[in-house]
Design an enzyme around this catalytic site. Sequence first.
Site, PDB file in Angstrom:
ATOM      1  CB  ALA A 129      56.789 -69.021  19.387  1.00 15.17           C
ATOM      2  N   GLY A 130      59.002 -71.382  20.181  1.00 16.97           N
ATOM      3  CA  GLY A 130      59.979 -71.692  21.208  1.00 16.97           C
ATOM      4  C   GLY A 130      60.094 -73.160  21.575  1.00 16.97           C
TER       5      GLY A 130
ATOM      6  CG  ASN B 268      58.643 -73.216  11.180  1.00 15.44           C
ATOM      7  OD1 ASN B 268      59.489 -73.943  10.691  1.00 15.44           O
ATOM      8  ND2 ASN B 268      58.134 -72.223  10.497  1.00 15.44           N
ATOM      9  CB  THR B 269      62.544 -72.941  15.006  1.00 20.52           C
ATOM     10  OG1 THR B 269      62.121 -71.756  14.348  1.00 20.52           O
ATOM     11  CG2 THR B 269      64.054 -72.932  15.138  1.00 20.52           C
TER      12      THR B 269
ATOM     13  N   GLY C 239      61.737 -69.103  17.379  1.00 22.37           N
ATOM     14  CA  GLY C 239      62.960 -69.587  16.755  1.00 22.37           C
ATOM     15  C   GLY C 239      64.080 -69.903  17.724  1.00 22.37           C
TER      16      GLY C 239
ATOM     17  CE  LYS D 254      51.142 -68.369  14.497  1.00 29.03           C
ATOM     18  NZ  LYS D 254      52.545 -68.687  14.270  1.00 29.03           N
TER      19      LYS D 254
END
Lengths: 268, 268, 268, 268
Positions: free
Chosen positions: C193-194, C215-216, C167, C106
Amino acid sequence: MTDMKTGAPALEQDSWQIAGKTFTSRFILGSGKYSNELVEAAVRCAGAQIVTVAVRRAGATGAGGILEAIPAGVTVLPNTSGSTTAEEAVRTAALARELGCGDLVKLEVIPDPKYLMPDNAETVRACASLVERGFTVLPYVYPDLNTARELEAAGAAAIMPLGSPIGSNRGLLTREFIRIIIDEINLPVIVDAGLGRPSEACEAMEMGATACMVNTGVATAGDVARMAWAFGRAIEAGRQARLAGPGRVLDRASASSPITGVITNQAR
Amino acid sequence: MTDMKTGAPALEQDSWQIAGKTFTSRFILGSGKYSNELVEAAVRCAGAQIVTVAVRRAGATGAGGILEAIPAGVTVLPNTSGSTTAEEAVRTAALARELGCGDLVKLEVIPDPKYLMPDNAETVRACASLVERGFTVLPYVYPDLNTARELEAAGAAAIMPLGSPIGSNRGLLTREFIRIIIDEINLPVIVDAGLGRPSEACEAMEMGATACMVNTGVATAGDVARMAWAFGRAIEAGRQARLAGPGRVLDRASASSPITGVITNQAR
Amino acid sequence: MTDMKTGAPALEQDSWQIAGKTFTSRFILGSGKYSNELVEAAVRCAGAQIVTVAVRRAGATGAGGILEAIPAGVTVLPNTSGSTTAEEAVRTAALARELGCGDLVKLEVIPDPKYLMPDNAETVRACASLVERGFTVLPYVYPDLNTARELEAAGAAAIMPLGSPIGSNRGLLTREFIRIIIDEINLPVIVDAGLGRPSEACEAMEMGATACMVNTGVATAGDVARMAWAFGRAIEAGRQARLAGPGRVLDRASASSPITGVITNQAR
Amino acid sequence: MTDMKTGAPALEQDSWQIAGKTFTSRFILGSGKYSNELVEAAVRCAGAQIVTVAVRRAGATGAGGILEAIPAGVTVLPNTSGSTTAEEAVRTAALARELGCGDLVKLEVIPDPKYLMPDNAETVRACASLVERGFTVLPYVYPDLNTARELEAAGAAAIMPLGSPIGSNRGLLTREFIRIIIDEINLPVIVDAGLGRPSEACEAMEMGATACMVNTGVATAGDVARMAWAFGRAIEAGRQARLAGPGRVLDRASASSPITGVITNQAR
């Protein structure tokens, strides 16, 4: 700064500069998609001090008269629309200069025929090349912070990020990313493309844009001149709201204070 | 209708009526939460022709001077804020009349101490009662189509739906339901409460609201008078955009026509 | 394709491929910001078949054990986070291969320290270089159609556009531009992301994304394993909704048909 | 509470009650607008434990068989759709009881033929009357906090606020006002009407709704059974996300921690 007598902020003191010229209007009007007569009316109603015009080699798409339709004293901002590569854009800008339009150019590099999304990488290349040739370059881009940084480094005079796909009248779909550019880049940010309603241009100004450019939002309205007037006032309103400093936003409600704005049977 | 010479639509010809009076301004200003001096400046900058004031029995929350702060010729619109039932609201309206404020009243019935949501059912009851007593009633409601129909049947002079919880500056959270009321109800619709930015008031006008009322959005701004000016211009802009007829919204992009707005090396 | 007896669509038949491997899960889980124990639980609850891990030169930011925390059979997807240029990203990918992670990578190139926006132009350069070296490259980008086209031309195996700043848990702020990429690019689109809520990942899948990476959104939840489970189910739901074909959206209401779903006193 | 071995939260422990019955599914399915065969498949795929059916006097709109289409063990929730006044709704509920449907009733009072907006005031009246007659009442309303308070006082068993006009598939247009009701009212809140995509139902659950009801969103899908399955999973996902506690939302980005989720050349 507000003239309390007449109830008007001293707008003329709130100016901005580009290429050594000072402007008090923050509304840049496009001249595509409508007749030259309407362009003239729209410019007057908008109070626009800058109007963009497309530049093309004659023969290709014969036209004319647009320059005559633009009132005296209004700055003509030639654009490179129709260019699909950096090289074409540079050639078109050179043609504009040759035609007497001067060194100011709105840089557009758009290879995508369907969504008409600008090519940011080619735009950066073209910008660097045009700055070297002495142009004052206003690049039209998809609002990407890293692109904006590269344009700043290349000597761009402003950043012109799109609100939504050009001609779509879909408004500020990129608002969060324009906000980041306004936050981070030390250049005028002129929101361009997609603004279809005065409220959307007003919001862009409230966010801290330096100016807004509108073409389709005016050209496709039922009453073109009236819509130009409406965009002009909305842009002024958004600018003044930015200067005023908007109030806080609460999750809950907040009643009016009981101390002010109250009449009682004793007070009379 | 647009004066092409001066570039201004003939705004004075676009008026609306309430209680037999004609207004050219579509901005109703609230007078709570800020000083009387600022109210005066705000009214002038806003170009407001109607200002709301709270009415209370003296002794409760002594205050005064607000009426002196409102420039001559501006219509005072007393409101029943602080009322938690229909009966209280009716008593407060009667007090306003007694104090010389006339028959015009903005009806507010708000039992909820946290979100300050108006009680629609009580508001309908109070409206009917006040109309019977000869008042011209402008009820403040949560935008519910059936409530609006009942208010129309009860003889309300306008509907004043909230955009978001009062004092929150959160904007047009109820936009779709205000749109339905504008579509279905044959009364002026004045958007009230929650408008925190000029762009939001502008959008309400573009949707077809007759007027907007703002208090907190102005009162909590950094520069109150300037923000009042900004709201005033944004409301005019939204109104003119409505009259102009906004352009179509496309899913995709649409390039400028190659026929207009183009300069070529032959055209010169 | 739906098993009406058990009430479950045959999910295992709805697979996708990357680098010659077939996956039935469309949820790629990140492993940053939480403990290795939680990573293991999250992977199991998510049903994830691919987990990303950061790769760094030892000494710089010593760590370890992450690979042991990933259950057997799960594909490890090394990422080049921490790289600010194409060259650094290429070196990091080479290190990952050297460490036994294989050819899948990635690609992240992020020079911006504040908003952590990926550098699209550098990412295209790095992608071309990595493809030449035999890597299977999944580039993380700001969703720009022209960048996506260049990545497709450079041999990328998928496009990984961000939904909002990494994040931030702000959701699908770029939805319209991801939609354009899904429409135009002939590669798997993995939204990354996000995404802070399962509903946001579900919407991305409804729009036609091939997979989502989170992830976050998982790591910052109160109950990490439970949130991983929730994202997993929401992603499956969104995928099946896409396959089912969502119903039309109306401006107005539409009552239930009087012909079906009705019981009457005669029918019994 | 999560079974880490199988990776599944113990869903059966997360139940809710109405009328003395306990439900583990939080998806209430409507049965209008599609064939009885599809209803059966949809109920199975949805995992629904409650299905609404319309009740009408025979002869008016003859129909039948819907009850046979509902699998054994599923609770039938008769609704009063078609009622335009409180009296009609009370009569329809009485008919449902007479037809053997028991005391549970979804109360709908809808005079408005175009937007089908429920009449909140009539609904409160009908609710009080039905509670007196021993019904367990689930009133369908436009989400107005004061109405919800009145329904709570009248003995309603739950509040069923609309997300957008019924049958429109427009989603959670009322989200902020549903949020207020969830915050303030001590009854189950079941979001009903307008949910057209699983992501929207998922968001309603994340906000803290007790359950969601969907009819048109399923009935108008291309593959009805598959869409029912998708809504079911999305609702579970949203519920578990609510229980997990979603992560914080940041204005800016936040990089992954350098301490976890990293592999290095030393760690191996």
